[in-house]
Design a protein around this motif. Structure first.
Motif, PDB file in Angstrom:
ATOM      1  N   VAL A  79       1.909   0.291  -7.476  1.00 17.85           N
ATOM      2  CA  VAL A  79       1.776   1.714  -7.140  1.00 17.85           C
ATOM      3  C   VAL A  79       0.848   1.901  -5.943  1.00 17.85           C
ATOM      4  O   VAL A  79       1.123   2.692  -5.036  1.00 17.85           O
ATOM      5  CB  VAL A  79       1.254   2.502  -8.364  1.00 17.85           C
ATOM      6  N   GLU A  80      -0.259   1.156  -5.931  1.00 16.00           N
ATOM      7  CA  GLU A  80      -1.186   1.254  -4.809  1.00 16.00           C
ATOM      8  C   GLU A  80      -0.547   0.780  -3.503  1.00 16.00           C
ATOM      9  O   GLU A  80      -0.883   1.271  -2.423  1.00 16.00           O
ATOM     10  CB  GLU A  80      -2.448   0.438  -5.096  1.00 16.00           C
ATOM     11  N   ALA A  81       0.369  -0.167  -3.598  1.00 16.95           N
ATOM     12  CA  ALA A  81       1.054  -0.666  -2.398  1.00 16.95           C
ATOM     13  C   ALA A  81       2.063   0.348  -1.863  1.00 16.95           C
ATOM     14  O   ALA A  81       2.507   0.229  -0.720  1.00 16.95           O
ATOM     15  CB  ALA A  81       1.758  -1.986  -2.705  1.00 16.95           C
ATOM     16  N   GLY A  82       2.427   1.330  -2.696  1.00 15.97           N
ATOM     17  CA  GLY A  82       3.330   2.379  -2.231  1.00 15.97           C
ATOM     18  C   GLY A  82       4.679   2.440  -2.907  1.00 15.97           C
ATOM     19  O   GLY A  82       5.554   3.212  -2.484  1.00 15.97           O
ATOM     20  N   ALA A  83       4.885   1.638  -3.961  1.00 17.20           N
ATOM     21  CA  ALA A  83       6.177   1.696  -4.664  1.00 17.20           C
ATOM     22  C   ALA A  83       6.371   3.081  -5.264  1.00 17.20           C
ATOM     23  O   ALA A  83       5.465   3.630  -5.893  1.00 17.20           O
ATOM     24  CB  ALA A  83       6.223   0.638  -5.764  1.00 17.20           C
TER      25      ALA A  83
END
Length: 217
Positions: free
Chosen positions: A97-101
């Motif tokens: 989630v933090e990576a942007g998924a």
């Protein structure tokens, strides 16, 4: 291929799993698997070359994992990333989630759930497997760990002994105004409004030393 089909790339290092997903999704008239990859680096290269609507990535892959690939794809812009994996631990979910998924689905999802999720992701809607959503909500509801400084513990211990602010100051060789400041900071950290509740909450959380030992959490 018709113009209204969603263009999707699929990255998974398990050949049999990838073949099954490709067959399943190509049977869906609104989705077109335009390319496959068996590692994250290849997935990033395919996104740069083909600009698909959605990149469906496994989490753990060789060369570059799904999290690193997600970060690169999201930084490029245009393509939405959805993770499809067997892993549902807090750490894995948070990293993705933090990576942007935009989505995080587990491989036990039904065909209908997967197809709906791809369409939702393409529209920019967040998609989380029920189990994943439950874990994130549970984590958000956990109280944030609180830490008292050594001096704050000294002040609270003295308050627990029934000392007034003036007496606490004399015991600790600090001014009464400083005692009040420490107490106000303690109240804010523990979300309480008086010293009695502060002592009770601090003991419950194992933050207060009494009788020469720290009360365990």
């Amino acid at each position: 291929m018709t113009d209204d089909k969603l263009r999707v790339i699929l990255a998974d290092d398990h050949t049999v799993m990838r073949a099954g997903l490709v067959a399943l999704l190509n049977a869906e008239p609104t989705i077109d698997i335009v390319a496959e990859a068996d590692n994250g680096r290849e997935a990033v290269d395919l996104v740069e070359r083909l600009a698909p609507d959605v990149a469906l990535l496994d989490l753990r892959m060789p060369v570059m994992d799904g999290v690193a690939a997600t970060a690169e794809i999201v930084a490029r812009g245009g393509t939405r990333v959805m993770i499809l994996t067997t892993y549902d631990t807090d750490t894995e979910i948070e990293r993705a989630v933090e990576a942007g998924a935009i989505g995080y689905l587990l491989k036990d999802a039904t065909r209908e759930q997967l197809v709906d999720a791809i369409h939702s992701a393409a529209r920019g809607e967040t998609v989380l497997a029920p189990r994943v959503a439950e874990r994130l909500i549970a984590k958000m509801r956990r109280p944030t760990p609180v830490a008292l400084t050594a001096r704050e513990v000294d002040v609270l211990n003295a308050a627990a002994d029934g000392l007034s602010n003036a007496d606490i100051g004399r015991r600790l060789v600090i001014g009464e105004a400083t005692v009040k400041t420490h107490l106000l900071r303690i109240f804010a950290k523990l979300d309480v409004s008086d010293r009695t509740h502060a002592v009770v909450v601090a003991m419950e959380r194992g933050l207060l030393v009494r009788n020469g030992r720290q009360v365990e959490r």
